[in-house]
Design a protein around this motif. Sequence first.
Motif, PDB file in Angstrom:
ATOM      1  N   GLY A 131     -10.036   0.947  -2.164  1.00 18.15           N
ATOM      2  CA  GLY A 131      -9.736  -0.453  -1.898  1.00 18.15           C
ATOM      3  C   GLY A 131      -8.465  -0.878  -2.595  1.00 18.15           C
ATOM      4  O   GLY A 131      -7.700  -0.040  -3.098  1.00 18.15           O
ATOM      5  N   SER A 132      -8.258  -2.165  -2.614  1.00 14.69           N
ATOM      6  CA  SER A 132      -7.131  -2.767  -3.330  1.00 14.69           C
ATOM      7  C   SER A 132      -7.325  -4.281  -3.287  1.00 14.69           C
ATOM      8  O   SER A 132      -8.394  -4.752  -2.900  1.00 14.69           O
ATOM      9  N   ARG A 191       3.554  -8.569   2.851  1.00 15.18           N
ATOM     10  CA  ARG A 191       2.210  -8.586   3.456  1.00 15.18           C
ATOM     11  C   ARG A 191       1.484  -7.246   3.334  1.00 15.18           C
ATOM     12  O   ARG A 191       0.422  -7.048   3.913  1.00 15.18           O
ATOM     13  N   TYR A 192       2.037  -6.292   2.610  1.00 13.10           N
ATOM     14  CA  TYR A 192       1.394  -4.974   2.501  1.00 13.10           C
ATOM     15  C   TYR A 192       0.902  -4.657   1.081  1.00 13.10           C
ATOM     16  O   TYR A 192       0.043  -3.798   0.905  1.00 13.10           O
ATOM     17  N   ASP A 193       1.450  -5.357   0.076  1.00  9.02           N
ATOM     18  CA  ASP A 193       1.026  -5.152  -1.321  1.00  9.02           C
ATOM     19  C   ASP A 193      -0.469  -5.450  -1.409  1.00  9.02           C
ATOM     20  O   ASP A 193      -0.904  -6.544  -1.103  1.00  9.02           O
ATOM     21  N   GLY A 253      -4.047  -1.120   1.237  1.00  8.75           N
ATOM     22  CA  GLY A 253      -5.114  -0.295   0.656  1.00  8.75           C
ATOM     23  C   GLY A 253      -6.503  -0.722   1.063  1.00  8.75           C
ATOM     24  O   GLY A 253      -7.481  -0.027   0.780  1.00  8.75           O
ATOM     25  N   ILE A 254      -6.619  -1.872   1.695  1.00  6.34           N
ATOM     26  CA  ILE A 254      -7.900  -2.355   2.229  1.00  6.34           C
ATOM     27  C   ILE A 254      -7.974  -2.032   3.726  1.00  6.34           C
ATOM     28  O   ILE A 254      -8.947  -1.475   4.228  1.00  6.34           O
ATOM     29  N   LEU A 255      -6.893  -2.370   4.425  1.00  6.30           N
ATOM     30  CA  LEU A 255      -6.883  -2.250   5.891  1.00  6.30           C
ATOM     31  C   LEU A 255      -6.879  -0.790   6.346  1.00  6.30           C
ATOM     32  O   LEU A 255      -7.475  -0.451   7.372  1.00  6.30           O
ATOM     33  N   LEU A 256      -6.253   0.082   5.558  1.00  8.09           N
ATOM     34  CA  LEU A 256      -6.202   1.482   5.979  1.00  8.09           C
ATOM     35  C   LEU A 256      -7.584   2.123   5.997  1.00  8.09           C
ATOM     36  O   LEU A 256      -8.001   2.684   7.039  1.00  8.09           O
TER      37      LEU A 256
END
Length: 418
Positions: A83-84, A94-96, A100-103
Amino acid sequence: MSDFAADAERIMAWADELAAFTEEPGKLTCTFLTDAHQRTALWLADTMRACGFDEVRRDDIGNVIGRYGADAGMIDPRRVVTGSHYDTVRDAGRYDGRLGILLPMALVARLSAQGRRLPVDLEVVAFAEEEGVRFGSTYLGSSAFVGRFDPALLERADASGVTVREAVQAAGGDPDALARPATAPSPAIAHYFEVHIEQGPVLLDAGQPLGVVTAIAGAERRRLHLAGTASHAGTTPMHLRRDAACAAAEIVLAVEGLCANVPGLVGTVGQLSVPDGAVNVVPGACVLSLDVRAGADDVRDAALARIDAAIDAITAQRNIDCGRQTLLRGPAVPCDVSGQAAWQRALSAVNVPAYALPSGAGHDAVMMSSVTPVSMLFVRCGNGGISHNPREIVDVADVALALAATHAFLLEGAGLGA
Ligand code: HGY
Ligand code: MN
Ligand code: MN
């Protein structure tokens, strides 16, 4: 189109959708437990359910946790967490965190659609708070998740005087549950891994799409309160002033100079303000932040000692009082060697050259390392590697490679934490 290209496109679209939940129209600002943050949590929970997770829950701090059970044939499957964070800095990329959640969410959706299971029990955690923007203290989400939440933080107030306790309550959490002595995670977590954008230029300069993290830099964050004398800007002669802002200016340059030539050491004054300042008043007070990091704790601490000595000299010479408040002190965290090796095998399985690098940024993996071995996979950033900035960018092809590598890593996951 690579086998994971469609899943990668989906992740990019999800990140765009989440960027709409913001406190500041036209920018992405999503700080802990604001309305935008709570709408983000709802979206994550709904989307996890749609991905096929066996169960989805929200805990008292606001973490959103999805569980995808192991293959039924696995006897006593290991618990692997990934997770993240979903909170952001102000005017963020919008990726920080979100990547790590969406992947892993996209991976579960893919596995579920194929009717496949993993050799491990997988939990994907969207941590509610990592950046420390609203309440000045970081890792609130991951510290609660591992049972190390500091109850004293419940009384910490934000700029408008709202406490963590009040914000948790208003968001439907039970602050008293956070205050109770927590137990270690049960069942025990065999391994935690985090996929994150690099937030720097190293992979870009090396022409590498992915990299395996060797260690996470240790950080110390402080707030300095300088006190001089507010006085009339027109009538106070220069030699009679106790100007707190001039002292701060010298301190900022001292931090830059003392950190400039030490490999792996960085020092930043990211916030500097004159409370109740006015054009025609000599600054009587000045508040500034200090963030000092290094790959080795002794290097960071030696730099802090030099910075403290400089602050003492500057404030003594200017007859300024200085209060120092430590907000965060986290050790440098080595990543699990077998986890790193598993990631290198996964990179090889997807024909990505092995590459290893340290992390200058902090991550939830720092807190997770207090209860389990951790590993991280970095994804290349574009635009010179910029992050904590709306120009933060990743390439969808690199995201597809990260998906493929994580898929390979998880299929071999049974050995994690052995
Ligand atoms: O500041 C950091 O290192 C992280 O982005 N929170
Ligand atoms: Mn960040
Ligand atoms: Mn982050």
